[in-house]
Design a protein around this motif. Sequence first.
Motif, PDB file in Angstrom:
ATOM      1  N   PHE A  92      61.962 108.529   8.712  1.00 45.74           N
ATOM      2  CA  PHE A  92      61.180 107.449   8.106  1.00 45.74           C
ATOM      3  C   PHE A  92      61.997 106.632   7.112  1.00 45.74           C
ATOM      4  CE2 PHE A  92      56.543 108.276   8.963  1.00 45.74           C
ATOM      5  CZ  PHE A  92      56.757 109.238   9.924  1.00 45.74           C
ATOM      6  N   GLY A 132      47.653 121.698   0.335  1.00 45.62           N
ATOM      7  CA  GLY A 132      48.531 121.099  -0.665  1.00 45.62           C
ATOM      8  C   GLY A 132      47.746 120.388  -1.755  1.00 45.62           C
ATOM      9  N   PHE A 133      46.666 119.765  -1.350  1.00 46.76           N
ATOM     10  CA  PHE A 133      45.821 119.055  -2.311  1.00 46.76           C
ATOM     11  C   PHE A 133      45.193 120.044  -3.297  1.00 46.76           C
ATOM     12  CE2 PHE A 133      41.528 117.689  -3.482  1.00 46.76           C
ATOM     13  CZ  PHE A 133      41.806 116.492  -4.127  1.00 46.76           C
ATOM     14  N   ASP A 187      46.324 123.036  -3.830  1.00 44.32           N
ATOM     15  CA  ASP A 187      47.507 123.656  -4.427  1.00 44.32           C
ATOM     16  C   ASP A 187      47.264 124.874  -5.315  1.00 44.32           C
ATOM     17  OD1 ASP A 187      50.123 124.088  -4.876  1.00 44.32           O
ATOM     18  OD2 ASP A 187      50.420 122.406  -6.255  1.00 44.32           O
ATOM     19  N   GLU A 234      49.283 108.019   6.243  1.00 43.86           N
ATOM     20  CA  GLU A 234      50.745 108.092   6.352  1.00 43.86           C
ATOM     21  C   GLU A 234      51.255 109.525   6.227  1.00 43.86           C
ATOM     22  OE1 GLU A 234      52.711 105.610   7.415  1.00 43.86           O
ATOM     23  OE2 GLU A 234      50.743 104.668   7.620  1.00 43.86           O
ATOM     24  N   GLU A 235      50.590 110.316   5.363  1.00 40.22           N
ATOM     25  CA  GLU A 235      51.006 111.710   5.197  1.00 40.22           C
ATOM     26  C   GLU A 235      50.696 112.503   6.459  1.00 40.22           C
ATOM     27  OE1 GLU A 235      49.357 113.291   1.568  1.00 40.22           O
ATOM     28  OE2 GLU A 235      50.076 111.583   0.395  1.00 40.22           O
ATOM     29  N   PRO A 241      59.737 107.919   3.520  1.00 35.31           N
ATOM     30  CA  PRO A 241      58.991 109.163   3.729  1.00 35.31           C
ATOM     31  C   PRO A 241      57.957 109.332   2.619  1.00 35.31           C
ATOM     32  CG  PRO A 241      61.374 109.563   3.614  1.00 35.31           C
ATOM     33  CD  PRO A 241      61.145 108.153   3.185  1.00 35.31           C
ATOM     34  N   PRO A 242      56.734 109.750   2.963  1.00 36.64           N
ATOM     35  CA  PRO A 242      55.700 109.856   1.923  1.00 36.64           C
ATOM     36  C   PRO A 242      55.952 111.040   0.984  1.00 36.64           C
ATOM     37  CG  PRO A 242      54.876 110.693   4.013  1.00 36.64           C
ATOM     38  CD  PRO A 242      56.238 110.117   4.287  1.00 36.64           C
ATOM     39  N   GLU A 243      55.481 110.914  -0.242  1.00 33.45           N
ATOM     40  CA  GLU A 243      55.520 112.032  -1.187  1.00 33.45           C
ATOM     41  C   GLU A 243      54.243 112.834  -0.970  1.00 33.45           C
ATOM     42  OE1 GLU A 243      56.158 110.657  -5.176  1.00 33.45           O
ATOM     43  OE2 GLU A 243      58.111 109.803  -4.657  1.00 33.45           O
ATOM     44  N   ILE A 244      54.396 114.110  -0.680  1.00 31.51           N
ATOM     45  CA  ILE A 244      53.212 114.919  -0.393  1.00 31.51           C
ATOM     46  C   ILE A 244      53.081 116.043  -1.419  1.00 31.51           C
ATOM     47  CG2 ILE A 244      51.967 116.243   1.331  1.00 31.51           C
ATOM     48  CD1 ILE A 244      53.420 114.750   3.504  1.00 31.51           C
ATOM     49  N   HIS A 245      52.096 115.908  -2.270  1.00 26.36           N
ATOM     50  CA  HIS A 245      51.889 116.887  -3.342  1.00 26.36           C
ATOM     51  C   HIS A 245      51.372 118.208  -2.783  1.00 26.36           C
ATOM     52  CE1 HIS A 245      52.590 114.376  -6.919  1.00 26.36           C
ATOM     53  NE2 HIS A 245      52.285 113.397  -6.079  1.00 26.36           N
ATOM     54  N   ASP A 275      57.724 120.019  -4.336  1.00 29.85           N
ATOM     55  CA  ASP A 275      56.795 119.350  -3.434  1.00 29.85           C
ATOM     56  C   ASP A 275      57.557 118.298  -2.629  1.00 29.85           C
ATOM     57  OD1 ASP A 275      54.873 120.910  -4.512  1.00 29.85           O
ATOM     58  OD2 ASP A 275      53.794 119.309  -5.546  1.00 29.85           O
ATOM     59  N   LEU A 276      57.160 118.175  -1.384  1.00 32.28           N
ATOM     60  CA  LEU A 276      57.860 117.341  -0.419  1.00 32.28           C
ATOM     61  C   LEU A 276      58.048 115.900  -0.910  1.00 32.28           C
ATOM     62  CD1 LEU A 276      58.990 117.428   2.460  1.00 32.28           C
ATOM     63  CD2 LEU A 276      56.721 116.830   3.282  1.00 32.28           C
ATOM     64  N   ASN A 277      59.283 115.519  -1.121  1.00 31.11           N
ATOM     65  CA  ASN A 277      59.681 114.167  -1.530  1.00 31.11           C
ATOM     66  C   ASN A 277      59.194 113.730  -2.915  1.00 31.11           C
ATOM     67  OD1 ASN A 277      61.201 113.417   0.780  1.00 31.11           O
ATOM     68  ND2 ASN A 277      59.300 113.098   1.902  1.00 31.11           N
ATOM     69  N   ARG A 300      56.491 115.546  12.747  1.00 33.68           N
ATOM     70  CA  ARG A 300      57.364 116.721  12.673  1.00 33.68           C
ATOM     71  C   ARG A 300      56.864 117.848  13.574  1.00 33.68           C
ATOM     72  NH1 ARG A 300      59.988 113.121  10.947  1.00 33.68           N
ATOM     73  NH2 ARG A 300      60.816 112.955   8.844  1.00 33.68           N
ATOM     74  N   TYR A 326      53.157 111.510   9.176  1.00 30.90           N
ATOM     75  CA  TYR A 326      54.480 112.079   8.896  1.00 30.90           C
ATOM     76  C   TYR A 326      54.561 113.523   9.382  1.00 30.90           C
ATOM     77  CZ  TYR A 326      58.643 113.424   6.221  1.00 30.90           C
ATOM     78  OH  TYR A 326      59.882 113.879   5.853  1.00 30.90           O
ATOM     79  N   LEU A 352      47.707 119.597   4.452  1.00 32.05           N
ATOM     80  CA  LEU A 352      47.486 118.593   3.402  1.00 32.05           C
ATOM     81  C   LEU A 352      46.352 119.013   2.471  1.00 32.05           C
ATOM     82  CD1 LEU A 352      47.970 115.308   5.447  1.00 32.05           C
ATOM     83  CD2 LEU A 352      49.449 116.195   3.640  1.00 32.05           C
TER      84      LEU A 352
END
Lengths: 240, 413
Positions: free
Chosen positions: A85, B384-385, B387, B362-363, A88-92, A126-128, B370, B366, B381
């Motif tokens: 990308f 992760g949210f 967390d 977008e997340e 690339p998105p930041e994924i918390h 965390d990713l990015n 993968r 992405y 996700l």
Amino acid sequence: MLFSVQRLTVAIGNKVILSNVSISVDRGEIVAIMGPNGSGKTTLAYAIMGHPRYRIIKGRVILDGDDITFLPPYERARRGVFLAFQHPPEIHGVKLKYLLDFISKNKDYMNMFKYLGFSEEFLHRDLNVGFSGGEKKRLEVLQMLLMKPKIAILDEPDSGVDIDSIRLIAKAIKKLAEEKSGVLLITHYTKLARYLVPSRVYVMFNGRIVASGDVELMNKIDSCGYQCIDIGKCLLEEGC
Amino acid sequence: MKEPEWLTSLRKRALSMLDKAPEPKYGAKIDFALFDKNPVVHDEVSDISELPSDVAKALDQLALTKVKALGLTVHVDASTILKELLDVPKGVVIMDIEEALLKYDELRKYWFGVFPLTLNKLSLFHAAYSRGGVFIRVPRGMRLKKPIQSCFIVSSSKYAQLPHNIIIAEPESEVHIITGCTAPRAVKEAFHAGLTEVYIMKNARVTLTTIEIWPYDMHARPLAGIRVEEGGEFIENYILLKPPRTLQTYPTAVLKGEKSTCLMRSILVGLKKSNVDSGSAVYLFGEKSRAKIVSRAVAFHESRIAQRTKIWSTKPGTYGYVDCRGLIIGEKASLSTYPALIADHKESNLVHESAIGRIAEEELFYLMARGLSEEEATGLLIRGFLDPGILNLPPEITKEIERVIQLTAEQAL
């Protein structure tokens, strides 16, 4: 031919973004797509990867003889399409380690991880999130190497990146091509392409392929920019 | 059951006020009188291996058996059926509350000592009919590094489980208490309203982690009041992994002492048509006291979740921060947040941030690019949210929570 996009027309909503785009990449080949901002390069990358918002109106995407035009993104990924990308998105909350373990199928990747300039501490981040431009792009390239795709599309891997990162990224791409993967390099600078020397160059403008050729074409873009493509004939002549 | 006289008369008083008391302000309206208040008692067992199989299974589900803890108590309906105090250092008290009430007269000071008895019908109902619970006291200066665990299980249909827990951390002490609440699937129309009162003395520190996995056909009203003295610290982790049909909770911490601090975190999952109303409140009544409230909610299916947060400051040099976020997944789900900041002193600094949204396209794209399927990517996700990794729990528990969240997310899609 390993990979080809055939007369692809793509719309977002009712707005046509790409018209009749055809490109092809063979095994071990590095092909560049160049063009100014907003010419449709990222749209092409997203459409190839199967982004749900990009509607294919016409045309096909073929990988290894199979039509993958309407497969979901994960199915394309599993068959060997990879997209690095541009942003690339930041994924918390999603740890880098989790994703890398997943895509490497738990094979050891620490050597490659360190080679691309990451310290172990990154695995637990965390990713990015909070990554620098170069770190984000190097991480994309790392994932590319781990997934060993048949065709890798790299969307401006050289933008917002320091010179050391560019060298690492170029080396990684070269390695992938040497291992017989096809590489589709999207860029609007010629810097990265200088390290890699593509066998073919496409120029995109307003959602169409307006020119194609060898490295010479890149030299022309270098000396007179994309302006002349707009006029439509300049590129075909000597000097600008 | 033998109990101190003061308690019997307090119960009578509560009962006499019950009719005229106001209904609880928040949460779905339910009629407490419909539940069975007669205590259901069970025999004590001497060893964890002797637990009835459904109880053992419930413990497992809560991951409590996987953690190295100092001690474990198991409470089924009205009874404390197991007390395994393997490594509890001398001086630490872990005891069934009914036993403790007879032994320690000073407990009357702590019985509704911070939680207001006359708040509403629910508090009075609890005061009148409470049975069972655990008493934990950590002596001065003792800093326990391993957690103490307790598990509350509702095993009878239509039954109202009303344990009253009291936790006292004496000055300079430290303890982490992990509580699991659950019920076997077969339980119908049951009710749980545990009341936990926590007293944190000077420079002491208490972490209270509550993990709840309820069957759908239940109602829960966990109650909690916390008082923190000078330099003390309270950390709460409230993790609702499976909601009952209705749940309402509003733990309230009173930071009385100077420089006392409080961190309240909650992870809320709404499923089916559950109605979850979860709040956290902190009163900054001590100079330079500080509080942080973090809440994350995910609403699946047709669930409704309300996130309430409140920080009230009356003293100088106080600081409060609220970070409240919600994610809507279900087409018919609903989320609402009600942040309240009240400053009654000009040298208060109170901040809140809140947001409600859906999963970022977008997340998702992405992760799918993968090779993760849409369900896997969404599950990741959501995990992760929420967390749970930020809660600093024992890794076995974090892992289990993550596993349950991801599984729940994948099943719900």
